[in-house]
Design a protein around this motif. Structure first.
Motif, PDB file in Angstrom:
ATOM      1  N   PHE A   1       0.834  -1.199   0.000  1.00 53.35           N
ATOM      2  CA  PHE A   1       0.000   0.000   0.000  1.00 53.35           C
ATOM      3  C   PHE A   1       0.874   1.257   0.000  1.00 53.35           C
ATOM      4  O   PHE A   1       1.960   1.263   0.586  1.00 53.35           O
ATOM      5  CB  PHE A   1      -0.890   0.040   1.229  1.00 53.35           C
ATOM      6  N   THR A   2       0.354   2.316  -0.620  1.00 51.98           N
ATOM      7  CA  THR A   2       1.047   3.601  -0.630  1.00 51.98           C
ATOM      8  C   THR A   2       0.060   4.709  -0.324  1.00 51.98           C
ATOM      9  O   THR A   2      -0.974   4.824  -0.988  1.00 51.98           O
ATOM     10  CB  THR A   2       1.700   3.865  -1.993  1.00 51.98           C
ATOM     11  N   ILE A   3       0.383   5.511   0.675  1.00 53.79           N
ATOM     12  CA  ILE A   3      -0.437   6.675   1.001  1.00 53.79           C
ATOM     13  C   ILE A   3       0.192   7.910   0.369  1.00 53.79           C
ATOM     14  O   ILE A   3       1.421   8.039   0.324  1.00 53.79           O
ATOM     15  CB  ILE A   3      -0.583   6.833   2.534  1.00 53.79           C
ATOM     16  N   SER A   4      -0.652   8.793  -0.126  1.00 53.43           N
ATOM     17  CA  SER A   4      -0.169  10.044  -0.711  1.00 53.43           C
ATOM     18  C   SER A   4      -1.233  11.113  -0.500  1.00 53.43           C
ATOM     19  O   SER A   4      -2.361  10.810  -0.105  1.00 53.43           O
ATOM     20  CB  SER A   4       0.145   9.873  -2.195  1.00 53.43           C
ATOM     21  N   ARG A   5      -0.872  12.341  -0.767  1.00 55.82           N
ATOM     22  CA  ARG A   5      -1.834  13.432  -0.629  1.00 55.82           C
ATOM     23  C   ARG A   5      -1.550  14.504  -1.654  1.00 55.82           C
ATOM     24  O   ARG A   5      -0.418  14.672  -2.098  1.00 55.82           O
ATOM     25  CB  ARG A   5      -1.799  14.011   0.789  1.00 55.82           C
ATOM     26  N   ASP A   6      -2.599  15.240  -1.983  1.00 60.18           N
ATOM     27  CA  ASP A   6      -2.488  16.403  -2.865  1.00 60.18           C
ATOM     28  C   ASP A   6      -3.134  17.559  -2.130  1.00 60.18           C
ATOM     29  O   ASP A   6      -4.369  17.655  -2.060  1.00 60.18           O
ATOM     30  CB  ASP A   6      -3.197  16.123  -4.186  1.00 60.18           C
ATOM     31  N   ASN A   7      -2.308  18.421  -1.561  1.00 64.22           N
ATOM     32  CA  ASN A   7      -2.835  19.518  -0.755  1.00 64.22           C
ATOM     33  C   ASN A   7      -3.547  20.578  -1.599  1.00 64.22           C
ATOM     34  O   ASN A   7      -4.302  21.379  -1.054  1.00 64.22           O
ATOM     35  CB  ASN A   7      -1.726  20.154   0.077  1.00 64.22           C
ATOM     36  N   THR A   8      -3.324  20.580  -2.899  1.00 68.20           N
ATOM     37  CA  THR A   8      -4.036  21.521  -3.763  1.00 68.20           C
ATOM     38  C   THR A   8      -5.460  21.044  -4.028  1.00 68.20           C
ATOM     39  O   THR A   8      -6.317  21.834  -4.425  1.00 68.20           O
ATOM     40  CB  THR A   8      -3.316  21.701  -5.105  1.00 68.20           C
ATOM     41  N   LYS A   9      -5.692  19.738  -3.817  1.00 64.76           N
ATOM     42  CA  LYS A   9      -7.029  19.177  -4.043  1.00 64.76           C
ATOM     43  C   LYS A   9      -7.705  18.746  -2.748  1.00 64.76           C
ATOM     44  O   LYS A   9      -8.785  18.152  -2.776  1.00 64.76           O
ATOM     45  CB  LYS A   9      -6.932  17.973  -4.985  1.00 64.76           C
ATOM     46  N   ASN A  10      -7.055  19.006  -1.607  1.00 62.23           N
ATOM     47  CA  ASN A  10      -7.614  18.609  -0.309  1.00 62.23           C
ATOM     48  C   ASN A  10      -7.967  17.121  -0.282  1.00 62.23           C
ATOM     49  O   ASN A  10      -9.017  16.726   0.234  1.00 62.23           O
ATOM     50  CB  ASN A  10      -8.865  19.442   0.037  1.00 62.23           C
TER      51      ASN A  10
END
Length: 117
Positions: free
Chosen positions: A67-76
């Motif tokens: 599994f890989t967690i990621s985030r895009d703070n520009t898209k919340n």
């Protein structure tokens, strides 16, 4: 903050899914985000955590390497890419948010993942 998960479903063993969790409100970049799961009859389990900037990630032992967690703070939005899925990954998956410096954790309603042939 309100959290809405999506992307769950039925997948065969060995398959992949990507979960998404969209957060409402401002200041998403101030929140540490995490994914948790709960299978029937079992306690809720921490799957993965990502720091507010995305620079630090931690995983539960049962999902490391898959599994890989990621985030895009520009898209919340925070994501959970799940590969090499196993039947034991079947659970209701929740995302959670905790603002830096605060103890309160906010939860989404969950999205079901079922791994079965």
């Amino acid at each position: 903050v309100q959290l809405v998960e999506s992307g769950g479903g039925l997948v065969q063993p060995g398959g992949s899914l990507r979960l998404s969790c969209a957060a409402s409100g401002s200041s998403f970049s101030r929140y540490v985000m995490s994914w948790h799961r709960q299978a029937p009859g079992k306690e809720r389990e921490l799957v993965a955590t990502i720091s507010n900037s995305g620079g630090l990630r931690n995983y539960g032992d049962s999902v490391k390497g898959r599994f890989t967690i990621s985030r895009d703070n520009t898209k919340n939005t925070v994501y959970l890419q799940m590969n090499s899925l196993k039947p034991e990954d079947t659970a209701l998956y929740y995302c959670a948010a905790r603002e830096i410096g605060r103890s309160i954790k906010y939860w989404g309603q969950g999205t079901q993942v079922t791994v079965s042939s």
